[in-house]
Design an enzyme around this catalytic site. Sequence first.
Site, short mmCIF file in Angstrom:
data_model
loop_
_atom_site.label_atom_id
_atom_site.label_comp_id
_atom_site.label_asym_id
_atom_site.label_seq_id
_atom_site.Cartn_x
_atom_site.Cartn_y
_atom_site.Cartn_z
N HIS A 176 50.54 34.11 44.25
CA HIS A 176 50.01 33.38 42.31
C HIS A 176 51.26 34.00 41.94
O HIS A 176 51.94 35.23 41.99
CB HIS A 176 49.11 33.50 42.00
N ARG A 184 36.25 27.45 45.91
CA ARG A 184 36.63 27.72 44.74
C ARG A 184 36.48 26.48 43.85
O ARG A 184 36.35 26.52 42.67
CB ARG A 184 38.01 28.45 44.42
N ASP A 186 34.76 34.18 43.29
CA ASP A 186 35.73 34.24 42.49
C ASP A 186 36.31 33.86 41.18
O ASP A 186 36.82 34.37 40.38
CB ASP A 186 37.05 33.38 43.32
N CYS A 233 44.68 38.49 36.29
CA CYS A 233 43.91 36.76 37.00
C CYS A 233 42.29 37.14 36.29
O CYS A 233 41.73 36.30 36.31
CB CYS A 233 43.46 38.16 38.30
N ARG A 256 50.02 28.16 46.07
CA ARG A 256 48.26 27.15 45.47
C ARG A 256 48.58 26.45 44.76
O ARG A 256 48.68 25.06 44.85
CB ARG A 256 48.02 28.76 44.22
N1 ARG Z 1 40.38 35.59 45.72
C1 ARG Z 1 40.96 34.76 44.36
C2 ARG Z 1 41.94 34.58 45.04
O1 ARG Z 1 42.80 33.65 46.37
C3 ARG Z 1 41.98 35.92 43.61
C4 ARG Z 1 42.16 35.53 42.83
C5 ARG Z 1 43.49 35.60 41.68
N2 ARG Z 1 43.79 35.19 40.05
C6 ARG Z 1 45.03 35.51 39.75
N3 ARG Z 1 44.73 34.82 38.53
N4 ARG Z 1 46.29 35.80 40.64
O2 ARG Z 1 41.63 32.79 44.49
#
Ligand code: ARG
Length: 305
Positions: free
Chosen positions: A198, A123, A98, A298, A169
């Site tokens: 997000h 991550r 990612d 993203c 998040r």
């Molecule tokens: N697979 C990543 C996650 O879930 C995607 C992140 C996408 N980034 C964003 N800025 N929305 O963390």
Amino acid sequence: MLKGSEATLMPASVGLTFRFMTSAPVRVPVAARLATARRYLMCPPRFFTVEYSINPWMDPSRPVSTEGALAEWSALKETYELLGHKVETIEPQPGLPDMVFAANSGTVVDGLVLGARFRAPQRAAEADFYRTWFLDHGYRDVVMPEKTNEAEGDFTWTGDVLLAGTGFRTDPGAHAEAQEVLGVPVVSLRLVDPRYYHLDVALFVLTEAGPGTRAHIAYYPEAFSPGTQRLLRRLYPDAILATAEDAACLGLNAVSDGQNVVIPREATNLIAAVKAHGYTPHLVDITELRKSGGGPKCCTMELRG
Ligand code: ARG
């Protein structure tokens, strides 16, 4: 001319037609749009895959093409460069699929950098690679957050305030931290739909605030709590409201320079709406990146100052 773009010259003269009950159509002029040159940080998706699931878009049993993701990413980078923007890159790392989503690793305002602290352990290691990039590229003020903070995934600079998402998040405590570190007012917004985990998949800035003018934004109201919807209506009464279909193809994960809007090609209603407001859409393909829940924004961290 960009491939797949709808770039036609149509700025100042574009107007919206309003029909009133008893009168003939009235043409209301739309403000002239003005592009400003940007600097972005991007990370090529050489190790991109979907091998874990931390959002509803990610299904590890579904095939993913790393080649395809690289092609999408290269086309996105080229789009920015053809628009006159400067793109910096960071080396991707094996085992961090990612890492392509650069927006999640820093919020940069006026040259001050607030790094990231990821919620998902998968991550976590990305944050330090980006921190090192900043230090190697002359950034002196790099602060790593204490609270969970997914950076521009949840923080959107509008030119006068920093909009800050929470719910899935970024920890609300990170909002106060961002205000203290960056020295800008932070407005907290509550996200309620797990598909829009997000802020940057639910809202984007078309034009930043200027002296005496508010930012022009687009958002999907249903991604937010009722109180946040009221707040957004109050702060941005002229916002473009996206439809469920626009949101569901990650159409709000778009990037604007004030004139040009780089946007997923399936977001047809939103593309028409931004055009009607005098912007120039540039359509991009995110078929592979979307399998991870990501789109153009993203993949793009803005380096301000
Ligand atoms: N697979 C990543 C996650 O879930 C995607 C992140 C996408 N980034 C964003 N800025 N929305 O963390």
